[in-house]
Motif scaffolding. Structure first.
Motif, PDB file in Angstrom:
ATOM      1  N   ASN A  65       0.811  -1.229   0.000  1.00  0.00           N
ATOM      2  CA  ASN A  65       0.000   0.000   0.000  1.00  0.00           C
ATOM      3  C   ASN A  65       0.847   1.284   0.000  1.00  0.00           C
ATOM      4  O   ASN A  65       0.304   2.393  -0.014  1.00  0.00           O
ATOM      5  N   THR A  66       2.169   1.132   0.015  1.00  0.00           N
ATOM      6  CA  THR A  66       3.067   2.295   0.024  1.00  0.00           C
ATOM      7  C   THR A  66       4.317   1.948  -0.790  1.00  0.00           C
ATOM      8  O   THR A  66       4.821   0.827  -0.669  1.00  0.00           O
ATOM      9  N   ILE A  67       4.806   2.888  -1.595  1.00  0.00           N
ATOM     10  CA  ILE A  67       6.006   2.600  -2.401  1.00  0.00           C
ATOM     11  C   ILE A  67       7.087   3.645  -2.134  1.00  0.00           C
ATOM     12  O   ILE A  67       6.814   4.849  -2.164  1.00  0.00           O
ATOM     13  N   TYR A  68       8.299   3.160  -1.857  1.00  0.00           N
ATOM     14  CA  TYR A  68       9.481   4.015  -1.836  1.00  0.00           C
ATOM     15  C   TYR A  68      10.248   3.682  -3.121  1.00  0.00           C
ATOM     16  O   TYR A  68      10.885   2.627  -3.212  1.00  0.00           O
ATOM     17  N   HIS A  69      10.109   4.571  -4.088  1.00  0.00           N
ATOM     18  CA  HIS A  69      10.709   4.291  -5.407  1.00  0.00           C
ATOM     19  C   HIS A  69      12.096   4.948  -5.484  1.00  0.00           C
ATOM     20  O   HIS A  69      12.217   6.155  -5.708  1.00  0.00           O
ATOM     21  N   LEU A  70      13.134   4.133  -5.284  1.00  0.00           N
ATOM     22  CA  LEU A  70      14.488   4.684  -5.153  1.00  0.00           C
ATOM     23  C   LEU A  70      15.367   4.460  -6.386  1.00  0.00           C
ATOM     24  O   LEU A  70      16.461   5.023  -6.466  1.00  0.00           O
ATOM     25  N   VAL A  71      14.924   3.641  -7.326  1.00  0.00           N
ATOM     26  CA  VAL A  71      15.790   3.355  -8.496  1.00  0.00           C
ATOM     27  C   VAL A  71      16.108   4.643  -9.244  1.00  0.00           C
ATOM     28  O   VAL A  71      15.223   5.431  -9.533  1.00  0.00           O
ATOM     29  N   ALA A  72      17.385   4.832  -9.535  1.00  0.00           N
ATOM     30  CA  ALA A  72      17.797   5.914 -10.443  1.00  0.00           C
ATOM     31  C   ALA A  72      19.215   5.626 -10.906  1.00  0.00           C
ATOM     32  O   ALA A  72      19.979   4.952 -10.206  1.00  0.00           O
ATOM     33  N   ILE A  73      19.545   6.108 -12.087  1.00  0.00           N
ATOM     34  CA  ILE A  73      20.949   6.173 -12.496  1.00  0.00           C
ATOM     35  C   ILE A  73      21.410   7.562 -12.070  1.00  0.00           C
ATOM     36  O   ILE A  73      20.842   8.572 -12.491  1.00  0.00           O
ATOM     37  N   LEU A  74      22.419   7.608 -11.201  1.00  0.00           N
ATOM     38  CA  LEU A  74      22.824   8.873 -10.577  1.00  0.00           C
ATOM     39  C   LEU A  74      23.630   9.760 -11.541  1.00  0.00           C
ATOM     40  O   LEU A  74      23.925   9.367 -12.670  1.00  0.00           O
ATOM     41  N   SER A  75      24.005  10.945 -11.035  1.00  0.00           N
ATOM     42  CA  SER A  75      24.510  12.002 -11.927  1.00  0.00           C
ATOM     43  C   SER A  75      25.742  11.616 -12.745  1.00  0.00           C
ATOM     44  O   SER A  75      25.740  11.786 -13.973  1.00  0.00           O
ATOM     45  N   ALA A  76      26.782  11.113 -12.093  1.00  0.00           N
ATOM     46  CA  ALA A  76      28.029  10.851 -12.821  1.00  0.00           C
ATOM     47  C   ALA A  76      27.843   9.668 -13.768  1.00  0.00           C
ATOM     48  O   ALA A  76      28.254   9.723 -14.938  1.00  0.00           O
ATOM     49  N   ASN A  77      27.198   8.607 -13.307  1.00  0.00           N
ATOM     50  CA  ASN A  77      26.938   7.459 -14.190  1.00  0.00           C
ATOM     51  C   ASN A  77      26.013   7.857 -15.337  1.00  0.00           C
ATOM     52  O   ASN A  77      26.162   7.383 -16.463  1.00  0.00           O
ATOM     53  N   GLY A  78      25.062   8.732 -15.058  1.00  0.00           N
ATOM     54  CA  GLY A  78      24.123   9.181 -16.090  1.00  0.00           C
ATOM     55  C   GLY A  78      24.822   9.875 -17.232  1.00  0.00           C
ATOM     56  O   GLY A  78      24.464   9.693 -18.409  1.00  0.00           O
ATOM     57  N   GLU A  79      25.850  10.673 -16.919  1.00  0.00           N
ATOM     58  CA  GLU A  79      26.561  11.394 -17.987  1.00  0.00           C
ATOM     59  C   GLU A  79      27.325  10.444 -18.897  1.00  0.00           C
ATOM     60  O   GLU A  79      27.606  10.767 -20.041  1.00  0.00           O
ATOM     61  N   THR A 171      28.743   5.407   5.560  1.00  0.00           N
ATOM     62  CA  THR A 171      29.962   4.643   5.290  1.00  0.00           C
ATOM     63  C   THR A 171      29.722   3.143   5.324  1.00  0.00           C
ATOM     64  O   THR A 171      30.546   2.373   4.856  1.00  0.00           O
ATOM     65  N   ASP A 172      28.560   2.704   5.849  1.00  0.00           N
ATOM     66  CA  ASP A 172      28.233   1.270   5.809  1.00  0.00           C
ATOM     67  C   ASP A 172      27.834   0.873   4.394  1.00  0.00           C
ATOM     68  O   ASP A 172      28.178  -0.190   3.905  1.00  0.00           O
ATOM     69  N   THR A 173      27.030   1.740   3.749  1.00  0.00           N
ATOM     70  CA  THR A 173      26.592   1.449   2.384  1.00  0.00           C
ATOM     71  C   THR A 173      27.340   2.374   1.436  1.00  0.00           C
ATOM     72  O   THR A 173      27.580   3.538   1.757  1.00  0.00           O
ATOM     73  N   LEU A 174      27.703   1.854   0.273  1.00  0.00           N
ATOM     74  CA  LEU A 174      28.566   2.608  -0.643  1.00  0.00           C
ATOM     75  C   LEU A 174      27.743   3.448  -1.618  1.00  0.00           C
ATOM     76  O   LEU A 174      26.617   3.098  -1.952  1.00  0.00           O
ATOM     77  N   PRO A 175      28.320   4.571  -2.100  1.00  0.00           N
ATOM     78  CA  PRO A 175      27.588   5.432  -3.023  1.00  0.00           C
ATOM     79  C   PRO A 175      27.474   4.812  -4.416  1.00  0.00           C
ATOM     80  O   PRO A 175      28.263   3.954  -4.795  1.00  0.00           O
ATOM     81  N   GLY A 176      26.475   5.293  -5.180  1.00  0.00           N
ATOM     82  CA  GLY A 176      26.140   4.628  -6.449  1.00  0.00           C
ATOM     83  C   GLY A 176      26.498   5.382  -7.718  1.00  0.00           C
ATOM     84  O   GLY A 176      25.823   5.223  -8.724  1.00  0.00           O
ATOM     85  N   GLY A 177      27.549   6.234  -7.675  1.00  0.00           N
ATOM     86  CA  GLY A 177      27.974   6.884  -8.924  1.00  0.00           C
ATOM     87  C   GLY A 177      27.459   8.304  -9.076  1.00  0.00           C
ATOM     88  O   GLY A 177      27.056   8.711 -10.159  1.00  0.00           O
TER      89      GLY A 177
END
Ligand SMILES: NC(=O)c1ccc[n+]([C@@H]2O[C@H](COP(=O)([O-])OP(=O)(O)OC[C@H]3O[C@@H](n4cnc5c(N)ncnc54)[C@H](O)[C@@H]3O)[C@@H](O)[C@H]2O)c1
Length: 304
Positions: A65-79, A171-177
């Motif tokens: 009944n609730t969605i957290y839609h987090l998928v994205a290609i981030l800025s540096a990877n997007g370019e 710092t536990d989870t790594l950044p995505g680009g």
């Protein structure tokens, strides 16, 4: 009771949302295009968010009944591949909206970004509604998503809520680009006692936020009565702003003797079109936003 679907759940933010919801025993279905390295504390289903039929099936199966839609290609990877970035960022958004309309799901959290602004936006202190001409495909897709959020909310009675996140520090989870990834890389280098080459120039000031504030802000925004919210696109929020050289000084003042080199690459141009400071007064006024982690508190946590 909330029954939450998280898309992009194995990314930097998704794993932290899972940890957060675990504490309150909220039902979470985590989905991602890849499998987790370790067993998660919630249900997991592998699903490409571009596969609408599969997502629709999962939404029905788990009575979401609730969605957290987090998928994205981030800025540096997007370019590196703007066509893929637009396809993933926009068609996933479109799928989530269609599935929500079909399954009568009203509550959606969808993060936007400080990438929506651009050099017309008074980057020294960006207001809530400046003139916006984003300069990356990521920023263009986030701004399009903001406009669509307002439109679909009006058209279909959806309640899509959104924050323009600055660079998120965990710092536990790594950044995505993204373009703010340097801050996590430099902090991890200090912790690992290794040298670091920064891809932005020393004086590049960018807004940042500690992960706990990013998660708390989303959960708080999602819990507020709709009638209190005056913004239907996305809210500015702010933690603190810092340059790489100020971060280097802070790290060294805490006794880490690492060598930092500066070698700006294509990400410098992206950073030059992003804000230095953010005016988050609408968030403070409408839904009581307040930041718990300034620079000191963030570094205390990172190095604890
Ligand atoms: N991390 C930040 O600093 C930051 C700042 C501003 C906004 N945001 C926004 O927050 C959201 C989450 O960001 P993040 O940092 O966790 O991103 P991330 O890159 O770390 O994670 C994205 C996840 O999406 C998954 N994914 C990619 N394509 C997919 C597909 N087709 N189907 C299913 N899963 C797919 C990836 O495997 C990954 O696990 C994004 O919308 C991003 O734009 C993040």
């Amino acid at each position: 009771m909330d029954r939450i679907l998280i898309t992009g759940a194995l990314g930097q933010l998704g794993l932290e949302f899972i940890k957060y919801f675990k504490k309150s025993d909220t039902f979470v279905l985590a989905t991602d295009i890849r499998n987790p390295h370790e067993k998660l504390s919630c249900e997991f289903e592998k699903a490409d968010v571009l596969n609408k039929e599969r997502l629709d099936l999962l939404v029905k199966k788990y009575e979401i009944n609730t969605i957290y839609h987090l998928v994205a290609i981030l800025s540096a990877n997007g370019e590196k591949n703007p066509f893929i970035s637009w396809n993933v960022n926009m068609n996933s958004f479109q799928n989530i909206v269609e599935i929500s309309v079909d399954n009568n799901i009203k509550n959606i959290f969808w993060p936007s970004s400080i990438a929506v602004f651009g050099t017309d936006s008074n980057l020294d202190f960006v207001p809530q509604n400046p003139s916006m001409n984003p300069e990356t495909i990521y920023g263009v897709s986030k701004l399009a998503g903001e406009k669509l959020s307002s439109y679909y909310s009006r058209k279909f009675g959806l309640d899509i809520r959104s924050l323009r996140y600055p660079g998120i520090i965990s710092t536990d989870t790594l950044p995505g680009g993204g373009t703010t990834d340097y801050i996590i890389e430099m902090l991890n280098a200090a912790k690992n006692k290794s040298d670091y080459t920064c891809f932005l120039s020393k004086e590049t000031r960018l807004p940042m936020m500690y992960i706990d504030d990013a998660i708390d802000a989303a959960v708080k925004l999602m819990s507020v009565e709709r009638k209190k919210l005056t913004i239907s696109s996305s809210y500015n929020i702010s933690g603190f702003s810092i340059t790489p050289s100020e971060l280097e000084d802070q790290i060294k003042s805490r006794g880490f003797n690492i060598k930092i080199n500066y070698k700006p690459d294509f990400r410098q141009e992206i950073a030059n079109s992003w804000p230095k400071e953010i005016d988050d007064s609408s968030s403070i006024k409408d839904w009581g936003w307040s930041c718990n982690f300034g620079l000191k508190e963030t570094l205390d946590k990172v190095f604890s």
